[in-house]
Design a protein around this motif. Structure first.
Motif, mmCIF file in Angstrom:
data_model
loop_
_atom_site.group_PDB
_atom_site.id
_atom_site.type_symbol
_atom_site.label_atom_id
_atom_site.label_comp_id
_atom_site.label_asym_id
_atom_site.label_seq_id
_atom_site.Cartn_x
_atom_site.Cartn_y
_atom_site.Cartn_z
ATOM 1 N N SER A 1 -3.001 -18.811 2.855
ATOM 2 C CA SER A 1 -3.446 -20.341 2.720
ATOM 3 C C SER A 1 -3.126 -20.650 1.389
ATOM 4 C CB SER A 1 -5.012 -20.354 3.183
ATOM 5 O OG SER A 1 -5.010 -19.935 4.451
ATOM 6 N N SER A 2 -3.438 -19.834 0.354
ATOM 7 C CA SER A 2 -3.337 -20.316 -1.101
ATOM 8 C C SER A 2 -2.929 -19.135 -1.971
ATOM 9 C CB SER A 2 -4.542 -21.284 -1.525
ATOM 10 O OG SER A 2 -5.658 -20.395 -1.695
ATOM 11 N N SER A 3 -2.398 -19.657 -3.161
ATOM 12 C CA SER A 3 -2.136 -18.479 -4.276
ATOM 13 C C SER A 3 -2.103 -19.300 -5.583
ATOM 14 C CB SER A 3 -0.998 -17.958 -3.896
ATOM 15 O OG SER A 3 -0.539 -16.934 -4.965
ATOM 16 N N LYS A 4 -2.945 -18.957 -6.477
ATOM 17 C CA LYS A 4 -3.089 -19.487 -7.749
ATOM 18 C C LYS A 4 -3.587 -18.677 -8.770
ATOM 19 C CE LYS A 4 -7.415 -21.803 -6.515
ATOM 20 N NZ LYS A 4 -7.991 -23.206 -6.437
ATOM 21 N N ASP A 5 -3.549 -19.035 -10.064
ATOM 22 C CA ASP A 5 -4.098 -18.484 -11.302
ATOM 23 C C ASP A 5 -5.262 -19.112 -11.717
ATOM 24 O OD1 ASP A 5 -1.959 -16.556 -11.689
ATOM 25 O OD2 ASP A 5 -1.402 -17.398 -13.491
ATOM 26 N N LEU A 6 -6.338 -17.926 -11.857
ATOM 27 C CA LEU A 6 -7.594 -18.589 -12.195
ATOM 28 C C LEU A 6 -7.942 -18.307 -13.625
ATOM 29 C CD1 LEU A 6 -9.895 -17.218 -9.172
ATOM 30 C CD2 LEU A 6 -8.963 -19.464 -9.697
#
Length: 502
Positions: free
Chosen positions: A399-404
Motif C-alpha cells: 500500500s505504501s513505501s517511504k523513508d521515515l
C-alpha cells in the motif's frame, strides 16, 4: 589455424571468467517467470544464420567499438561482483559477445547482426525486484480494468487492492496466477513478430508498443470471464478456470491479437521486398587483423578474472559476536527465537541470522524480528530489498513505501524504510534498514554503491539487513504502529550494534 586457436582461446577465457555465474543464471532460467530464456540463445543463432547474406563482402574489425565494448565488459563485471548484482555480470557476459562480434565481423556487419544481438540480450533475466515491482503495478491496473469490464456487463463487484470481491468468490490477483508473468516473453514475441511479419520500422514499433497493453487487457478480460462464470455457472468452475487453465488461454489470446495487429498493419505499408546486400560465401571473405584482436580479447578476459581473484584474496572478514547468544529480553519485551528450514536458509544465503517473536509483557503485542548477516556479499548471497520477499506470498499487497526520518523522541535514532502491506482483514507494518560497515542505509541502490566502493577501498563487503514487523490492530493508525516499533527499536538497536561490525 591461427584464427581457430584465437577463437578457441577466447571461448576458453570466457568460460573461465563466467564459470561461477553459470549456476546462478541456470537457476534463474529454471524459474517459471524466466523459462523463456532457454530458447533465446538458439533463437538468436537462428536469426544470425538467417541474416548471413546481409554481411558485407569484406569483414574489417572495428577496433574502437570493440575495445570500447571490452572496457564496458570489465566495468559491468567488476561492479557487478563488487556490488553483488548478478544482472550486471550477465550484462557483461552479453557485451563480451558483442566485442568478439565487432572484432571478427566489424561495425558494418551490425546491419546483419544487430537484431540477433538484441534478441540475445533477452537471455538476461530481469532482477527479481524489478520483475516483482513491475508485475505488482501491472496487476493493479489489470485488476482495476477487469472490475470496470464486469461493472459494464452488470456483474456486482468490489475491488480492494489486488483482491476482486464478487460476493460468492474472492480472486487474489497475485504474481503466480496474474497472467502478467508472460509480460517479458510477450515483449520478446512482439519484437519477433514485427521482424518476421512487418517491413516498415513504424509497424514493428507499433507491434512492440502493443505488447504490455495487450498483456494487461487480456488478463483483465480473463478476470472478467471468471466473474461471469462464477455468477452464471458455478463458483467451483470459476475457481478452477482462474487457477488452472486461464493463464495459457490468455497467453494464446495475446499471441493471436499481436499476430492480427501485425497483419493489419501490413495493409498500410507497401509490398516492396526488403532489400538485402548480397554477399558471397562468408568463408571467402578477408579478415585482416581479426585474429590478433580476438587473442587480445582472450587475454583481456583472463586479466579480468585474475584481477577479480586478487580482490577476493584481499577480502577482509571482521570478527564479530554470533547471534547464537542474542538476548531474548529487550526492555518490556520477551522473545522466543525461531529457526528457518534448510530451504529458506539456502534462499537467504546468510552466514548468520536471527529471527524471533518478541512479546510486550504488558500489552501482549508481538513484534517479528529478522536480522540476516553476511561475512561477505556476492551475487546470490547478499542483503536485498525485502519487498520482493514480503510480496512473494500470502496475498499481501504493497500500500505504501517511504523513508521515515530519525525519531529520537519515540526512541529510534536513525532513518528507516517503512512498508505498509495489506490483504483482506489484515495490515502489516514493516520497517527495515541496511546496517553495513558503520552505515545505516534505506536505499537499495545506494547500498549497492557503497558495497562496491567499500569492496575496493576497504576490501570489505560484510553487512546485515534488519527487518521489524508488526500486525496492526483493527482501527489502529499507522502512526501509532510506528510509535510501537520505534520504542522497540530504541532498545533493540543498542544491543544489535554489538553483533554487527562497524
Amino acid at each position: 589455424m591461427a584464427a581457430i586457436l584465437a577463437f578457441l582461446s577466447v571461448v576458453a577465457a570466457w568460460i573461465v571468467l563466467y564459470f561461477d555465474s553459470f549456476p546462478a543464471l541456470i537457476r534463474r532460467w529454471n524459474n517459471d517467470d524466466y523459462s523463456y530464456c532457454w530458447i533465446v540463445v538458439p533463437l538468436a543463432l537462428y536469426l544470425a544464420w538467417q541474416r548471413r547474406d546481409m554481411l558485407p563482402r569484406i569483414l574489417i574489425p572495428s577496433l574502437k567499438s570493440g575495445y570500447g565494448a571490452l572496457l564496458a565488459v570489465a566495468f559491468f563485471y567488476l561492479i557487478g561482483k563488487a556490488a553483488s548484482v548478478d544482472a550486471l555480470v550477465f550484462v557483461s557476459m552479453w557485451l563480451s559477445i558483442v566485442a568478439v562480434v565487432l572484432f571478427i565481423f566489424g561495425l558494418k556487419s551490425m546491419k546483419a547482426l544487430f537484431f540477433p544481438l538484441v534478441v540475445l540480450a533477452f537471455f538476461i533475466p530481469p532482477p527479481p525486484f524489478i520483475n516483482r515491482m513491475l508485475t505488482f503495478k501491472l496487476r493493479l491496473i489489470s485488476s482495476d480494468l477487469s472490475v470496470r469490464i464486469m461493472q459494464f456487463i452488470d456483474i456486482p463487484v468490489y475491488r480492494e487492492g489486488n483482491v476482486i470481491d464478487l460476493g460468492m468468490i474472492k480472486l487474489h490477483v497475485v504474481d503466480a496466477c496474474s497472467g502478467l508473468r508472460y509480460v517479458f516473453p510477450t515483449i520478446l514475441l512482439g519484437i519477433l513478430m514485427g521482424y518476421w511479419f512487418n517491413k516498415k520500422p513504424w509497424q514493428r514499433f507499433v507491434v512492440f508498443a502493443a505488447t504490455v497493453p495487450t498483456a494487461i487487457a487480456t488478463n483483465a478480460l480473463r478476470i472478467a470471464i471468471v466473474g461471469y462464470i462464477a455468477r452464471n455457472i458455478s463458483v467451483e468452475t470459476a475457481d478452477n478456470f482462474f487457477h488452472e487453465a486461464s493463464g495459457i488461454i490468455i497467453y494464446l489470446l495475446s499471441i493471436s491479437f499481436l499476430v492480427m495487429l501485425s497483419l493489419v498493419l501490413n495493409l498500410f505499408g507497401s509490398d516492396e521486398p526488403v532489400k538485402r546486400v548480397q554477399a558471397s560465401s562468408l568463408y571467402r571473405k578477408d579478415r585482416p587483423n581479426s585474429t590478433i584482436h580476438v587473442t587480445v580479447t582472450a587475454l583481456f578476459l583472463a586479466g579480468i578474472f585474475m584481477f577479480n581473484g586478487t580482490l577476493l584474496s584481499a577480502r577482509v572478514i571482521p570478527e564479530r559476536m554470533s547471534f547464537d547468544n542474542f538476548p531474548m529480553n529487550i526492555g518490556k519485551y520477551t522473545g522466543e527465537r525461531q529457526y528457518f528450514s534448510d530451504e529458506i536458509l539456502e534462499s537467504l544465503g546468510a552466514d548468520d541470522y536471527f529471527t524471533g517473536v518478541y512479546q510486550n509483557k504488558i500489552t501482549g503485542r508481538n513484534i517479528l524480528v529478522l536480522a540476516s548477516y553476511y561475512n561477505f556479499q556476492e551475487p546470490q548471497r547478499a542483503a536485498h530489498n525485502p519487498v520482493s520477499c514480503l510480496l512473494g506470498g500470502g496475498g499481501w499487497g504493497l500500500s505504501s513505501s517511504k523513508d521515515l526520518p530519525p525519531d529520537p523522541e519515540d526512541g529510534r535514532p536513525f532513518r528507516v524504510r517503512s512498508l505498509l502491506l495489506e490483504k483482506p482483514g489484515s495490515r502489516l507494518l514493516a520497517l527495515y534498514w541496511f546496517q553495513q560497515r558503520g552505515r545505516i542505509i534505506t536505499n537499495e541502490y545506494l547500498n549497492k554503491a557503497y558495497l562496491a566502493l567499500d569492496s575496493i577501498q576497504k576490501h570489505r563487503t560484510d553487512g546485515a539487513l534488519i527487518r521489524i514487523e508488526l500486525l496492526l490492530k483493527d482501527g489502529e493508525t499507522v502512526q501509532h504502529g510506528q510509535q510501537v516499533l520505534n520504542s522497540f527499536i530504541g532498545n533493540f538497536s543498542v544491543i544489535l550494534d554489538k553483533y554487527i561490525p562497524k
